[in-house]
Enzyme design. Structure first.
Site, PDB file in Angstrom:
ATOM      1  CE  LYS A 179       3.644 -34.199 -11.977  1.00  0.00           C
ATOM      2  NZ  LYS A 179       2.191 -34.236 -12.338  1.00  0.00           N
ATOM      3  CD  GLU A 254       7.876 -18.186 -14.630  1.00  0.00           C
ATOM      4  OE1 GLU A 254       6.957 -17.513 -14.131  1.00  0.00           O
ATOM      5  OE2 GLU A 254       8.789 -17.695 -15.304  1.00  0.00           O
ATOM      6  CB  CYS A 289       0.286 -17.529 -12.026  1.00  0.00           C
ATOM      7  SG  CYS A 289       0.759 -17.155 -13.728  1.00  0.00           S
ATOM      8  CD  GLU A 390      -1.469 -18.416  -6.217  1.00  0.00           C
ATOM      9  OE1 GLU A 390      -0.883 -19.402  -5.752  1.00  0.00           O
ATOM     10  OE2 GLU A 390      -1.334 -18.035  -7.394  1.00  0.00           O
TER      11      GLU A 390
END
Ligand code: NAD
Length: 489
Positions: A179, A254, A289, A390
């Site tokens: 996806k 991840e 990231c 984050e």
């Protein structure tokens, strides 16, 4: 076939070797982050589409496993070559759809193909063991594919992540349902077209759609036992829960990072100012990231680094992502843009010192779209939102430290543990820092680079599992232990 400059595009998704619409006819619109115009439409896959894709993948899997690793590697190399041939077309789509600048994104398509070649080259490493557990019997292990693997990827590097998502599972003998991200889904159709032309039907299925229902239906499908997810911590946790509710599943994650760059006082402040900017990946708006979004400076070099860094950040050229002179483009989506703005507002409210940016850049060309200046805060302290959460945007937070203990405590003071960058010329200091900082991927006197064959992944809430090396390939296999009783009797 998608044509350059022919927007808005209308794309299909890949199920069972055919490019198809969603069975409901529903579509998602992908918006150009530079001006909010419509870039294209993709099918919005329903649970029924997921069922069809998984059924096709299940039908294709036994033959795909049977042909053996070398033949599977040859297919993947062919796919990599075909992707390289369409590199310009993919690049334009990716740059428009993500907002990431063309100069830096040019590497992504090549890396997507390189990843396929890398895992193709590992095909014969799917080895088991012979184990001397007794003298009269033969004890050995075989590595077998799971069957159908589900992989879900985020918006920042769509073609690179989609190519990565199929590579290791396919080489290990699995078939795959992928996806792509809903914010930047257009390049997935091109990958779908290549997979349709090159791979046996059903080996790769690419379903565009939102997290709900598409991603969730993939995670919960009873025939998918192995799931790999790349994305944010909250989604990763939701996926773990959905996986547990729907079966006994192997989930690797991840996830995000709030990565420290620690600069020791023996470093040249000019160098730290340079790498402090480079580690932020402003050319994709900090949407990486691994970006070192926390700059931890020793007090002896703090002021000079900050001064030099502010001079350099003011020179960053924000502009249309297709312009090779641009060094920073727009943020990826309205929702993300608003979230980043809210984090900047929190930084101001909580007493961090805004030193640069924080606003939409001036100029007519920036009136529409998700534009933001590169943003720098200093005087950030542990406990502030800027120190903990984050942002995944172009916002750098600068901290000052005095003792080494303070630096390590700061580095470890978030729930994340993805990457870290340590700068010192003293080998013992570097090794102490490597031991003390709890991150899965550490650069000493470097930042941002990835190297094939070296495991990438996070500690703490940044993830479970490691990718980009042999371990990733093996993680798409299950071990079967076999005892030939009396073989040596
Ligand atoms: P996200 O978690 O919002 O979405 C990622 C993907 O998950 C998308 O395809 C989305 O549609 C899907 N999804 C959302 N809800 C779902 C659900 N309930 N079930 C199944 N699928 C669902 O992340 P994002 O905003 O696209 O990407 C940014 C995040 O990704 C950041 O946190 C970043 O650090 C992380 N990231 C991590 C890595 C890494 O290698 N560790 C790499 C890139 C990005």
């Amino acid at each position: 076939m998608l044509k350059k400059q022919n927007y808005p595009v209308s794309t299909k998704m890949l199920i069972d070797g055919e490019l198809v619409a969603s069975e409901s006819g529903a579509e998602l619109v992908s918006t150009d982050p530079a001006d909010e115009s419509e870039l294209g439409r993709v099918p919005a896959a329903t649970a029924a589409d997921v069922n069809r894709a998984v059924a096709a993948a299940e039908r294709a899997q036994p033959e795909w496993a049977r042909i053996g690793p070398v033949a599977r590697g040859a297919y993947l190399r062919k796919l990599a070559a075909a992707l390289r041939e369409r590199a310009d077309e993919v690049l334009e789509l990716e740059v428009r759809d993500t907002g990431n600048t063309i100069t830096k994104m040019a590497a992504d398509v090549g890396q997507a193909a390189d990843t396929m070649d890398y895992f193709a080259g590992l095909a014969t490493e799917l080895k088991g063991e012979t184990i001397p557990a007794s003298s009269e019997h033969l004890h050995l292990t075989l590595r077998e594919p799971y069957g159908v693997v589900g992989r879900i990827v985020p918006f920042n590097h769509p073609i690179k992540f989609a190519a990565h998502a199929i590579s290791a599972p396919l080489i290990a003998g699995n078939t795959v349902v992928v996806k792509p991200p809903e914010q930047s889904p257009l390049s997935a159709a091109l990958l779908g077209e290549l997979c349709r032309d090159i791979l046996p039907a059903g080996c790769v299925n690419i379903l565009t759609g939102n997290g709900m229902p598409t991603g969730d239906a993939i995670v919960r499908h009873p025939s998918i036992k192995r799931i790999a997810f790349t994305g944010s911590v909250p989604t990763g946790r939701a996926i773990q829960m959905a996986a547990a509710e729907s079966g006994v599943k192997n989930v690797t994650l991840e996830l995000g990072g709030k990565n420290p760059l620690i600069a020791f006082p023996d470093m040249d402040p000019a160098k730290i100012a340079e790498v402090g900017l480079a580690g932020m990946n402003f050319s994709w708006q900090g949407q990486s990231c691994g970006s070192t979004s926390r700059l931890l400076l020793h007090e002896d070099i703090h002021d000079e680094v900050v001064e030099r860094l502010l001079e350099a950040v003011a020179r960053i050229r924000v502009g249309h992502p297709l312009d090779p002179a641009s060094q920073m483009g727009p943020l990826n989506s309205r929702r993300h843009y608003e979230r980043v703005q809210s984090m900047i507002a929190k930084g101001n409210e909580e007493g961090a010192r805004l030193r640069f940016g924080g606003q939409r850049p001036p100029g007519k060309e920036f009136e529409r779209g998700y534009w933001l200046q590169p943003t720098v805060f200093s005087d950030v302290e542990a406990g502030m939102t800027l120190a903990r959460e984050e942002i995944f945007g172009p916002v750098l937070s600068i901290f000052k430290w005095r003792t080494e203990e303070e630096a390590f405590d700061l580095a470890n003071s978030t729930e994340y543990g993805l990457t870290a960058s340590i700068w010192t010329n003293d080998i013992k200091t570097a090794m102490r820092a490597v031991r003390r900082v709890k991150s899965g991927y550490i650069w000493v006197n470097g930042a941002s680079g990835h190297f094939y064959g070296t495991p990438f992944g996070g500690m703490k809430s940044s993830g479970i599992g490691r990718e980009e090396g042999l371990g990733e390939l093996l993680s798409y296999t299950e071990t079967k232990t076999v005892h030939f009783m009396g073989a040596f009797a």
